[in-house]
Scaffold this motif. Structure first.
Motif, short mmCIF file in Angstrom:
data_model
loop_
_atom_site.label_atom_id
_atom_site.label_comp_id
_atom_site.label_asym_id
_atom_site.label_seq_id
_atom_site.Cartn_x
_atom_site.Cartn_y
_atom_site.Cartn_z
N GLU A 9 0.80 -1.20 -0.04
CA GLU A 9 0.04 0.14 -0.13
C GLU A 9 0.84 1.25 -0.04
O GLU A 9 0.28 2.35 -0.58
CB GLU A 9 -0.99 0.13 1.14
CG GLU A 9 -1.92 -1.22 1.38
CD GLU A 9 -2.91 -1.03 0.17
OE1 GLU A 9 -3.16 -0.01 -0.74
OE2 GLU A 9 -3.60 -2.00 -0.12
N THR A 10 1.90 1.31 0.66
CA THR A 10 2.93 2.62 0.57
C THR A 10 3.83 2.65 -0.31
O THR A 10 3.54 4.00 -1.04
CB THR A 10 3.87 2.44 2.11
OG1 THR A 10 4.60 1.30 2.03
CG2 THR A 10 2.84 2.36 3.29
N LEU A 11 4.65 1.68 -0.96
CA LEU A 11 5.54 1.95 -2.00
C LEU A 11 4.89 2.38 -3.41
O LEU A 11 5.41 3.23 -3.69
CB LEU A 11 6.35 0.50 -2.02
CG LEU A 11 7.65 0.63 -2.73
CD1 LEU A 11 8.54 1.79 -2.06
CD2 LEU A 11 8.48 -0.79 -2.63
N PRO A 12 3.71 1.86 -3.70
CA PRO A 12 3.22 2.45 -5.03
C PRO A 12 2.88 3.80 -4.75
O PRO A 12 2.75 4.33 -5.91
CB PRO A 12 1.96 1.31 -5.29
CG PRO A 12 2.25 -0.10 -4.41
CD PRO A 12 2.99 0.75 -3.25
N ARG A 13 2.68 4.49 -3.60
CA ARG A 13 2.20 5.62 -3.48
C ARG A 13 3.26 6.72 -3.29
O ARG A 13 3.51 7.91 -3.30
CB ARG A 13 1.13 5.89 -2.47
CG ARG A 13 -0.14 5.12 -2.67
CD ARG A 13 -1.03 5.01 -1.58
NE ARG A 13 -2.50 4.89 -1.65
CZ ARG A 13 -2.89 3.50 -1.46
NH1 ARG A 13 -1.93 2.47 -1.14
NH2 ARG A 13 -4.13 3.31 -1.89
N PHE A 14 4.47 6.24 -3.00
CA PHE A 14 5.74 7.01 -2.68
C PHE A 14 6.30 7.68 -4.00
O PHE A 14 6.35 7.02 -4.92
CB PHE A 14 6.86 5.97 -2.19
CG PHE A 14 8.00 6.56 -1.41
CD1 PHE A 14 8.19 7.86 -0.67
CD2 PHE A 14 9.18 6.33 -1.77
CE1 PHE A 14 9.28 8.54 -0.19
CE2 PHE A 14 10.50 7.13 -1.42
CZ PHE A 14 10.30 8.16 -0.58
N THR B 277 4.77 9.94 -5.45
CA THR B 277 3.85 10.03 -6.82
C THR B 277 2.83 11.30 -6.64
O THR B 277 1.81 11.27 -7.47
CB THR B 277 2.71 8.71 -6.70
OG1 THR B 277 2.14 8.78 -5.32
CG2 THR B 277 3.80 7.38 -6.84
N GLY B 278 3.22 12.07 -5.78
CA GLY B 278 2.48 13.28 -5.56
C GLY B 278 0.92 13.08 -4.98
O GLY B 278 0.02 13.58 -5.27
N ILE B 279 0.89 11.83 -4.10
CA ILE B 279 -0.54 11.45 -3.76
C ILE B 279 -1.13 12.72 -2.84
O ILE B 279 -0.42 13.63 -2.21
CB ILE B 279 -0.28 10.24 -2.85
CG1 ILE B 279 0.43 10.71 -1.58
CG2 ILE B 279 0.18 9.13 -3.81
CD1 ILE B 279 0.63 9.18 -0.58
N SER B 280 -2.27 12.69 -2.56
CA SER B 280 -3.04 13.64 -1.76
C SER B 280 -2.85 13.40 -0.30
O SER B 280 -2.65 12.43 0.19
CB SER B 280 -4.31 13.61 -1.86
OG SER B 280 -4.99 12.28 -1.54
N VAL B 281 -2.65 14.67 0.21
CA VAL B 281 -2.46 14.59 1.85
C VAL B 281 -3.46 15.55 2.68
O VAL B 281 -3.87 16.64 2.37
CB VAL B 281 -0.80 15.51 2.21
CG1 VAL B 281 -0.69 15.44 3.50
CG2 VAL B 281 0.03 14.68 1.24
N VAL B 282 -3.76 14.89 3.45
CA VAL B 282 -4.83 15.42 4.40
C VAL B 282 -4.11 16.11 5.73
O VAL B 282 -3.54 15.40 6.19
CB VAL B 282 -6.11 14.55 4.82
CG1 VAL B 282 -6.83 15.14 5.81
CG2 VAL B 282 -6.65 14.14 3.67
#
Length: 258
Positions: free
Chosen positions: A18-23, A25-30
């Motif tokens: 779950e973490t590595l594919p999102r690292f 990548t400019g994912i959204s942050v809350v």
């Protein structure tokens, strides 16, 4: 029945998925903190969900204390302590010093733990007796080092900006005495200490999930980790970790204002 290394690896692998594919990548942050910045990403939440699903399937009688979802069964004999991404600020900045922390308590004491850094492929694990490293350069048992004295020590803290008031004064008293200080490694600083690369970590205002996995890794590598008043660190708070008794005692004297 207690967990083994295979199960800890399975939990870390589930989080990694779950973490590595999102690292990077400019994912959204809350932002969780009004009037400040306490970031959480979809990777944090998804990784904790994945870890909890495996625990609930294999050990339904165990409690779980997590950062991102509601804790359950904290009065049970065995409790898992999870921080899916420790170092979220590093994560969203593309800096590979964040980690997944998976700790295990028995009768209130931290007895096993894993820190996984999937981008660089390193895992640090405490099996209940000894601490281990596995990574690109193989697998081995790890242990702390004794640098001799505070004046020869390498010190880490996440950021001096975390300290305020008297805490800042006491931290600076320690920082002024060491050979080298560095900032910004979150959980990675603690495993560097356990592996004998650095000598001291001083932080404040930590949560139980920030240290639950790291306590056994440090202690089973021969190190010391307590609160600033010398108490057990399982509940977080102001934390000091050291590779030797001499460095610990010299730093504690300064943290106590002596």
């Amino acid at each position: 029945m207690l967990p083994d290394r295979v199960f800890f690896d399975a939990l870390a692998d589930a989080a990694k998925g779950e973490t590595l594919p999102r690292f990077r990548t400019g994912i959204s942050v809350v932002n969780k903190l009004a009037g400040g910045f306490d970031p959480v990403t979809e990777g944090d939440r998804a990784a904790e969900t994945a870890i909890r699903a495996l625990i609930e399937e294999r050990f339904p009688e165990h409690g779980i204390l997590g950062e991102e979802h509601e804790s359950i069964g904290l009065d049970r004999e065995h409790v898992w302590v999870i921080d899916p991404i420790d170092g979220t600020r590093a994560f969203i900045s593309g800096l590979p010093v964040w980690g997944t922390l998976i700790g295990f308590r028995s009768a209130g004491l931290a007895t096993m733990g894993m820190m996984d850094q999937p981008f660089i492929g390193e895992r640090y694990f405490a099996d209940g007796n000894r601490s281990w490293y596995s990574g690109p350069d193989g697998e081995r048992q790890i242990s702390v080092r004794d640098c001799g004295s505070l004046s020869d020590a390498i010190l880490f803290t996440t950021s001096p900006h975390i300290f305020q008031g008297d805490d800042l004064k006491r931290y600076r008293a320690v920082e002024e005495k060491v050979r080298l200080f560095r900032y910004g490694c979150d959980c990675y600083a603690y495993v560097l200490l356990a592996a004998g690369h650095v000598d001291l970590v001083v932080e404040n205002s930590l949560q139980p999930y920030d240290v639950g996995a790291l306590i056994p890794i440090i202690e089973q590598a021969g190190g010391i980790i307590t609160t600033w008043d010398g108490g057990r660190p399982e509940n977080g708070g102001n934390i000091i970790a050291a590779g030797s008794k001499a460095v610990y005692e010299q730093a504690m004297a300064l943290l106590a204002g002596r």
